[in-house]
Write an enzyme that holds these catalytic residues in place. Structure first.
Site, mmCIF file in Angstrom:
data_model
loop_
_atom_site.group_PDB
_atom_site.id
_atom_site.type_symbol
_atom_site.label_atom_id
_atom_site.label_comp_id
_atom_site.label_asym_id
_atom_site.label_seq_id
_atom_site.Cartn_x
_atom_site.Cartn_y
_atom_site.Cartn_z
ATOM 1 N N LYS A 157 0.822 -1.221 0.000
ATOM 2 C CA LYS A 157 0.000 0.000 0.000
ATOM 3 C C LYS A 157 0.856 1.272 0.000
ATOM 4 O O LYS A 157 0.428 2.328 0.459
ATOM 5 C CB LYS A 157 -0.967 0.025 1.185
ATOM 6 C CG LYS A 157 -1.821 -1.218 1.325
ATOM 7 C CD LYS A 157 -2.524 -1.600 0.035
ATOM 8 C CE LYS A 157 -3.536 -0.570 -0.434
ATOM 9 N NZ LYS A 157 -4.178 -0.981 -1.724
ATOM 10 N N THR A 160 3.594 0.612 -4.925
ATOM 11 C CA THR A 160 4.447 -0.278 -5.728
ATOM 12 C C THR A 160 3.827 -0.615 -7.073
ATOM 13 O O THR A 160 4.527 -0.721 -8.073
ATOM 14 C CB THR A 160 4.749 -1.576 -4.958
ATOM 15 O OG1 THR A 160 3.515 -2.245 -4.640
ATOM 16 C CG2 THR A 160 5.506 -1.283 -3.667
ATOM 17 N N ARG A 161 2.511 -0.819 -7.113
ATOM 18 C CA ARG A 161 1.861 -1.140 -8.383
ATOM 19 C C ARG A 161 1.988 0.019 -9.364
ATOM 20 O O ARG A 161 2.277 -0.174 -10.547
ATOM 21 C CB ARG A 161 0.396 -1.499 -8.137
ATOM 22 C CG ARG A 161 -0.472 -1.644 -9.393
ATOM 23 C CD ARG A 161 0.044 -2.617 -10.410
ATOM 24 N NE ARG A 161 0.344 -3.937 -9.870
ATOM 25 C CZ ARG A 161 0.831 -4.943 -10.568
ATOM 26 N NH1 ARG A 161 1.104 -4.782 -11.868
ATOM 27 N NH2 ARG A 161 1.088 -6.103 -10.015
ATOM 28 N N ARG A 238 5.675 5.295 2.360
ATOM 29 C CA ARG A 238 4.566 6.236 2.460
ATOM 30 C C ARG A 238 4.334 6.522 3.936
ATOM 31 O O ARG A 238 4.682 5.706 4.786
ATOM 32 C CB ARG A 238 3.332 5.573 1.833
ATOM 33 C CG ARG A 238 2.053 6.376 1.798
ATOM 34 C CD ARG A 238 0.954 5.483 1.225
ATOM 35 N NE ARG A 238 -0.308 6.184 1.016
ATOM 36 C CZ ARG A 238 -1.436 5.594 0.652
ATOM 37 N NH1 ARG A 238 -1.447 4.271 0.469
ATOM 38 N NH2 ARG A 238 -2.538 6.286 0.470
ATOM 39 N N SER A 246 -4.830 2.720 4.726
ATOM 40 C CA SER A 246 -5.046 2.171 3.394
ATOM 41 C C SER A 246 -5.037 0.645 3.428
ATOM 42 O O SER A 246 -5.833 -0.018 2.747
ATOM 43 C CB SER A 246 -3.961 2.683 2.442
ATOM 44 O OG SER A 246 -4.133 2.169 1.146
ATOM 45 N N LYS A 363 -7.296 0.168 -6.626
ATOM 46 C CA LYS A 363 -6.403 1.245 -6.202
ATOM 47 C C LYS A 363 -7.208 2.529 -6.033
ATOM 48 O O LYS A 363 -8.135 2.797 -6.782
ATOM 49 C CB LYS A 363 -5.283 1.460 -7.218
ATOM 50 C CG LYS A 363 -4.535 0.187 -7.590
ATOM 51 C CD LYS A 363 -3.877 -0.465 -6.388
ATOM 52 C CE LYS A 363 -3.169 -1.745 -6.781
ATOM 53 N NZ LYS A 363 -2.580 -2.446 -5.622
ATOM 54 N N GLY A 364 -6.808 3.324 -5.031
ATOM 55 C CA GLY A 364 -7.472 4.605 -4.808
ATOM 56 C C GLY A 364 -8.805 4.487 -4.094
ATOM 57 O O GLY A 364 -9.697 5.305 -4.302
ATOM 58 N N THR A 366 -11.609 4.864 -1.250
ATOM 59 C CA THR A 366 -11.895 5.921 -0.276
ATOM 60 C C THR A 366 -11.684 5.378 1.132
ATOM 61 O O THR A 366 -12.247 4.345 1.502
ATOM 62 C CB THR A 366 -13.345 6.423 -0.418
ATOM 63 O OG1 THR A 366 -13.530 6.916 -1.758
ATOM 64 C CG2 THR A 366 -13.626 7.537 0.573
ATOM 65 N N HIS A 367 -10.889 6.080 1.934
ATOM 66 C CA HIS A 367 -10.603 5.629 3.292
ATOM 67 C C HIS A 367 -11.779 5.932 4.230
ATOM 68 O O HIS A 367 -12.458 6.959 4.072
ATOM 69 C CB HIS A 367 -9.355 6.320 3.838
ATOM 70 C CG HIS A 367 -8.093 5.912 3.146
ATOM 71 N ND1 HIS A 367 -6.845 6.409 3.479
ATOM 72 C CD2 HIS A 367 -7.878 5.023 2.139
ATOM 73 C CE1 HIS A 367 -5.930 5.859 2.716
ATOM 74 N NE2 HIS A 367 -6.523 5.035 1.886
#
Length: 400
Positions: A157, A160-161, A238, A246, A363-364, A366-367
């Site tokens: 998280k 890396t991707r 991060r 995340s 990916k991305g 919402t937290h």
């Protein structure tokens, strides 16, 4: 002896030099067509042959056992097989000798989530059109499979991707799409099994893979060093608090019935003691994990990429990575655009495609809203570890 008219005609036909040459040329042409057809057929079956060579192995918890029917391995099952949890790192905080039931169940959920995301990545890899120039290079038999010279070893998280997808634009980088998990889950399969997963490369090209869990796997540094001490390592880091949230969000998307982030963060909410046995917290103690890697690799062989800058300035971070790998700076600002909906940069033109490419729906996310008091407590917890990490790397990532 009398010759029949048919024999006479054949003799007359064959005795003509021009006609004799035409016959020979025709035979040579037919042989050439047959060889070309055979070569094309063989090349087109190569990917399936690689997969077929690994079929016949049991899936799930039985990974690593040989079947009675021949002992071949199912490539997909091995990549997605259930791993063994890595050991908990020692902490400055007191920890129980046995995990709580909630933490153990959550860890299992996270491993299942990792495998599900691996499968999503593999399907996306299969659907992506191959790079025409690469295919033309390898269809004639050129290129060979090599063990990776560079590995993105972490962190989960952290971005890396995104980094891998951006790097694959470079013509001198060839990388595996799905995470091999060789140095943590599949090491018993051997280096030849690992090599077979790699794409073919030409002279001067770099073979790469990424598996973020390597960074927190105790055995990974020694194993990679045993493969090659010259391997270049890339770590995408991060803000550990944001990373933990995340991480939890990813697990929550697959297992909506897990406990709240707040309840998992603390051993005891009243005392405010952080539960470092929870992997979402444990991964962010970067300095302790880095200590393990420095036993086997010098610091100048490890590049630390900022996950935040990978969003705000992808071209700048990619420039540092290209320099670290000894490659010409080909990936620049012209390759990116910022996607307002997703909230991160995307490629204007992905590898093997003329269309824009953004990372998938996994990916991305919402937290969830986290209690500000819990966030602050986590920041206080990570601060000394962050300061140590800044000193070790010589870089202030600005998380405090």
């Amino acid at each position: 002896m009398e010759y029949s008219p048919v024999c006479h005609s054949l003799y007359a036909f064959w005795s003509s030099p021009v006609k004799k040459k035409l016959i020979l040329l025709s035979i040579m042409f037919l042989i050439w067509v047959y060889m070309l057809y055979s070569c094309v057929g063989y090349c087109s079956t190569m990917p399936s042959l690689v997969v077929e060579s690994y079929r016949g192995k049991e899936t799930g918890s039985a990974v690593g056992k040989r079947t009675e029917s021949g002992g071949r391995t199912d490539l997909v099952s091995r990549l997605l097989a259930k791993p063994q949890p890595w050991e908990d790192i020692e902490s400055d905080y007191e920890e129980p000798s046995i995990r709580t039931a909630a933490s153990r169940d959550l860890l299992n959920n996270e491993l299942e989530t990792d495998r599900a995301d691996d499968w999503d990545e593999m399907r996306a890899e299969q659907q992506r059109a191959p790079d025409p120039s690469a295919m033309s290079s390898f269809s004639n038999g050129s290129g060979s499979k090599k063990l990776p010279q560079a590995i993105i070893i972490g962190v989960k998280k952290g971005g890396t991707r995104a980094l891998l997808e951006f790097l694959r634009v470079h013509p001198d980088i060839r990388a595996v799409g799905a995470e091999p998990h060789f140095f943590d889950r599949n090491y018993d399969n051997g280096l030849e099994w690992y090599r077979e997963l790699m794409p073919k490369t030409l002279e001067g090209q770099i073979t790469m893979e990424k598996t973020p869990s390597y960074f927190v796997t105790r055995e990974a540094p020694a194993r990679i060093s045993a493969m090659s001490r010259d391997t270049k390592l890339i770590v995408v880091v991060r803000d550990p608090v944001t990373r933990a949230i995340s991480d939890y969000t990813q697990t929550l998307s697959k297992k909506p019935d897990i406990p709240s982030f707040e309840s998992l963060t603390f051993k005891n909410r009243t005392t405010g003691l952080i539960d470092t046995s929870w992997s979402a917290i444990q991964i962010g103690i970067y300095a302790k994990h880095l200590d393990n890697w420095l036993q086997y690799f010098p610091m100048d062989q490890i590049l630390f990429v900022s996950g935040e800058r990978l969003i705000s300035d992808p071209a700048g971070e990619l420039g540092r990575v290209q320099d670290f790998l000894g490659l010409k700076r080909i990936i620049t600002d012209k390759h990116f655009y910022f996607n307002q909906t997703k909230g991160f940069p995307c490629l204007k033109k992905a590898e093997g495609s003329s269309k824009p490419h953004c990372l998938g729906k996994t990916k991305g996310r919402t937290h969830p809203n986290i209690d500000p008091e819990v966030v602050q407590r986590l920041r206080d917890f990570y601060r000394p570890f962050n300061m140590k990490f800044y000193q070790m790397t010589g870089h202030n990532f600005g998380w405090d």
